[in-house]
Design a protein around this motif. Structure first.
Motif, PDB file in Angstrom:
ATOM      1  N   TRP A  65       1.100  -0.982   0.127  1.00 22.89           N
ATOM      2  CA  TRP A  65      -0.079   0.107  -0.118  1.00 22.89           C
ATOM      3  C   TRP A  65       0.884   1.463   0.272  1.00 22.89           C
ATOM      4  CZ3 TRP A  65      -4.977   0.422  -1.163  1.00 22.89           C
ATOM      5  CH2 TRP A  65      -6.439  -0.604  -0.135  1.00 22.89           C
ATOM      6  N   THR A  88      -3.304  -7.617  -2.543  1.00 21.85           N
ATOM      7  CA  THR A  88      -3.543  -6.587  -2.656  1.00 21.85           C
ATOM      8  C   THR A  88      -2.541  -5.607  -4.233  1.00 21.85           C
ATOM      9  OG1 THR A  88      -3.342  -6.120  -0.352  1.00 21.85           O
ATOM     10  CG2 THR A  88      -3.694  -4.031  -1.181  1.00 21.85           C
ATOM     11  N   ALA A 124       0.174   3.256  -2.954  1.00 22.38           N
ATOM     12  CA  ALA A 124      -1.011   2.393  -3.449  1.00 22.38           C
ATOM     13  C   ALA A 124      -1.637   3.219  -4.818  1.00 22.38           C
ATOM     14  CB  ALA A 124      -2.097   2.788  -1.945  1.00 22.38           C
TER      15      ALA A 124
END
Ligand code: SF4
Ligand code: SF4
Ligand code: SF4
Ligand code: SF4
Ligand code: SF4
Lengths: 422, 326
Positions: free
Chosen positions: B162, B194, B165
């Motif tokens: 992240w 992710t 991100a």
């Protein structure tokens, strides 16, 4: 022995109208300081069309419009000519009185009256009635019932909202399609662009001339300006442009030579309200006979008609049509709209920009919207410390005595104020 | 002086803008080849994933910096963070959002796509007002992603993927390097779930970017978090977009040409500072306004470029008559 001819009713009517027109023309030409030479073209034009009933557009399809909201750009692009039907003749006003309530607006009555007498130097083939004020909208229907072909172009009465923008854009698109079918001409991108630019050019010339009126020595009187802009209602656009160019050049020279169309102490007036339309230039003529000068106006027979210009980002047909639609709705300061704020701002800005000493507000007796908005404008002017005179008038030639007194008094007070300020 | 002013006010702003945009495009995308380096605090999307970049988009370093553990973030080591931020501000404060209208490579690319569409004779589409009002909020969510995702990483709440991100989903990452022949960004990252989601979102957004801005003028700028960030500081900027409501007739000409559909530009007659959060400071509105001095661009309260009747007529080719069509 000369042959004796009996005058038909139509001929008699024409004679009356010609008399009315030429009486006003005579005044305009001779009762004031010498006008620019280039005004000759316009005087002559009125004489030809309104006194001699000469036709200017015999070769073209003619689209009559009941108000400035009908986009001329589209009409020209479809190879037709727009003719504005707002009428200023007292003779027609009297005829129209039989068809509308006695308290109606003289402009509307005169317009209807002209259809009753079916008396045109250029008769429109189709009539476009934007549903602006109630009286105009209803008179469209009355005219239709007399056997003319009338097209109702739906016009919103609120202009701030997004919905009204969309609504009007749709109206204009539909109008374009319907008119093109009616006239059996296809709208081309090239033609539309050309007509936008041509009208833009006419506006550009008007603006340039207007800017000259900002000078302390303004080269042209308001009564002449009204004649010039009124001519745009019916003249051939190319001839109008040529005449305007000449007038502009001459006025530029006059400014250079510091020629003043008025006198040094003449109060400068911004004119607003119901539109002065030839030959009913009663109030402007009175104002300028009283030694004031109209330096700017906010009326749909002049400044409002030319003010906003179409701006296009991408020259596609639909985009152009939307831009045209916006120009007619968004910038318009007509009092038929729910709010009058834009109009007040506009008048104040004109007063500031043209260094005016006062405002004259004319409302035609019977024109509700102008009568109603009188208050709000008066308030705004008082708040800004701008002297304003409110006049109610109609088309009859009789009341001028009383009006003269009021206008004279107003002009005198402006002069005194000017003296004190100096 | 008056002559110079007149010249500027009548300028063909489109052409001026086209060349300036081209100049900045080359500067930013290929600057590295000429050993140009304007640092890494550039206030527009000049993507750091382009190896030859002539100055780097501030969001890449910002995200890295924010991803530090909190104790590091609030220590002396953060001087560098501060310096980066101040540099960003300095760049921005001089030119305000004109960076968007004149320098951002991603903005320029969108304008080129618009140009292509125009050449093909296809009309643009617009949002309806309610759509527009909803969509314009997205950029603040995006900005939240830029700022809070890395902080979350620093605090150990979010996983390392992240960290950047926003960059993962930013079309700049995939498109900009293409111009130097680098396709390495065109891949999915399968390392974690992710990462996979983020990189596929990136692909989707890139596709949307190309298609969207072909149909809709400046499609991406409506969602751009940089634009949101700009707006926070734009009051402090030297270059200003001003309006004199007394002169405005509300004709809507400015709104009509505005790529960002900013309604206030025409309808608001009260504000003097008329720069709105979506604005890309392209000055098309000033060029399209037919009223003298209603809209103007000021620097330090001096009028730099102002709307004039004459300028309008010239740009719309209404100051002369091409030919008679009677
Ligand atoms: S006053 Fe308004 S509705 Fe009447 S003619 Fe003028 S613009 Fe049209
Ligand atoms: S991916 Fe987007 S946000 Fe990240 S550096 Fe590149 S342009 Fe800037
Ligand atoms: S709003 Fe558009 S022009 Fe401005 S930084 Fe974002 S992508 Fe670039
Ligand atoms: S183009 Fe100018 S006059 Fe027209 S709405 Fe915009 S700012 Fe007002
Ligand atoms: S408001 Fe003006 S400067 Fe801002 S994006 Fe719209 S046209 Fe460009």
């Amino acid at each position: 022995m000369t042959e004796h001819k009996i005058e038909t009713p139509k001929e008699r009517l024409n004679r009356h109208k010609a008399m009315e027109a030429s009486a006003v023309l005579e005044k305009i030409k001779h009762d004031y300081k010498e006008p620019p030479r280039a005004m000759e073209y316009f005087y002559d034009l009125y004489e030809r069309v309104h006194c001699k009933h000469e036709s200017l557009h015999s070769d073209k399809a003619k689209v009559g419009t009941m108000c400035i909201q009908v986009p001329s750009e589209i009409i020209y692009a479809l190879d037709a000519v727009p003719l504005r039907l707002c009428n200023g003749f007292y003779t027609d006003d009297e005829i129209g009185s039989d068809f509308l309530p006695s308290k109606s607006c003289p402009l509307v009555k005169a317009t209807v009256g002209q259809f009753v007498s079916n008396n045109f130097s250029d008769k429109p083939d189709v009539i476009i009635s934007p549903t602006t004020c109630d009286q105009k909208a209803k008179s469209g229907a009355i005219i239709e019932s007399m056997g003319f072909s009338v097209y109702d172009m739906e016009f919103p009465r609120t202009k701030e909202s997004h919905e009204s923008r969309e609504y009007w854009r749709r109206s204009v698109r539909k109008f374009t399609k319907d008119l093109s079918e009616n006239l059996n001409t296809k709208l081309s991108k090239k033609k539309l662009k050309e007509s936008i630019q041509k009208i833009g050019y006419a506006q550009h010339l008007y603006h340039k001339l207007n800017i000259l009126r900002k000078n302390t020595a303004s080269p042209i009187l308001g009564k002449d300006m009204f004649l010039v802009t009124n001519a745009f209602f019916f003249d051939k656009i190319d001839s109008w442009i040529d005449a305007m160019k000449k007038l502009l050049e001459e006025c530029e020279e006059m400014v250079e030579a510091k020629v003043n169309a008025a006198s040094k102490m003449s109060p400068r007036i911004v004119y607003t309200g119901s539109p002065p339309i030839f030959p009913n230039l009663k109030i402007p003529l009175l104002i300028e006979l009283c030694d004031a000068i109209i330096v700017a106006d906010e009326t749909c027979s002049s400044n409002r008609m030319f003010n906003d210009m179409v701006s296009v980002d991408e020259w596609f047909i639909n985009d152009m049509i939307d831009s045209i639609a916006d120009r007619y709705l968004k910038g318009c300061t007509c009092p038929i709209f729910t709010k009058n704020d834009d109009r007040k701002r506009r008048i104040l800005d004109l007063v500031k920009d043209y260094k005016a000493d006062g405002v004259v507000y004319q409302a035609f007796a019977g024109c509700q919207v102008y009568e109603m908005e009188q208050r709000s404008v008066l308030e705004a002017m008082q708040k800004a410390g701008v002297p304003i005179l409110y006049i109610e008038s109609d088309y009859s030639p009789s009341q001028s005595g009383q009006l003269t007194t009021r206008i004279e008094a107003f002009v005198e007070s402006l002069k005194n104020r000017k003296r004190r300020q100096q | 002086m008056k002559k110079i002013k007149d010249f500027i006010n009548k300028a063909d702003i489109r052409r001026f803008r086209f060349w300036l945009q081209l100049f900045f495009f080359v500067l930013f995308i290929y600057g590295g080849y000429f050993a140009i380096n304007l640092g890494n605090s550039i206030p527009v999307f000049s993507c750091g994933y382009d190896k030859e970049v002539g100055g780097m988009c501030y969001f890449l370093p910002l995200q890295h910096q924010l991803a530090r553990p909190l104790d590091v973030l609030f220590s002396v080591a953060s001087i560098s963070v501060l310096i980066g931020f101040v540099t960003f501000l300095l760049w921005f404060i001089v030119f305000n959002k004109a960076w968007c209208g004149y320098a951002c490579p991603l903005g320029t690319m969108q304008d080129w796509l618009t140009g292509l569409r125009k050449k093909m004779g296809i009309r643009f589409s617009t949002y309806t007002q309610p759509q527009f009002d909803k969509l314009k909020k997205i950029k603040y969510l995006m900005l939240a992603l830029v700022i809070f995702a890395p902080i979350g990483v620093g605090m150990g709440i979010l996983g390392g993927e992240w960290r950047t991100a926003f960059c993962e989903i930013c079309p700049g990452r995939m498109i900009t390097p293409l111009f130097v022949g680098d396709v390495s960004q065109w891949s999915l990252d399968f390392s974690t779930k992710t990462a996979m989601i983020l990189t596929s979102l990136g692909l989707i957004f890139t596709g949307l970017f190309v298609v969207g801005s072909f149909i809709k003028k400046r499609f991406f700028c409506f969602f751009c978090p940089m634009s949101a960030m700009h707006y926070i500081f734009s009051d402090a900027a030297l270059l200003k977009l001003k309006k004199d409501g007394d002169k405005c007739t509300k004709c809507g000409d400015c709104y009509n040409v505005c790529d960002m559909q900013i309604k206030d530009i025409a309808d608001d007659v009260k504000s003097t500072n008329i720069l709105r959060d979506d604005c890309i400071f392209c000055m098309k509105c000033v060029a399209a306004c037919p009223e003298d001095d209603a809209l103007h661009v000021d620097i330090l309260n001096m009028k730099l470029f102002t709307s004039t009747k004459g300028g309008f007529a010239k740009r719309m080719e209404m100051d002369r008559l091409e030919k008679k069509n009677d």
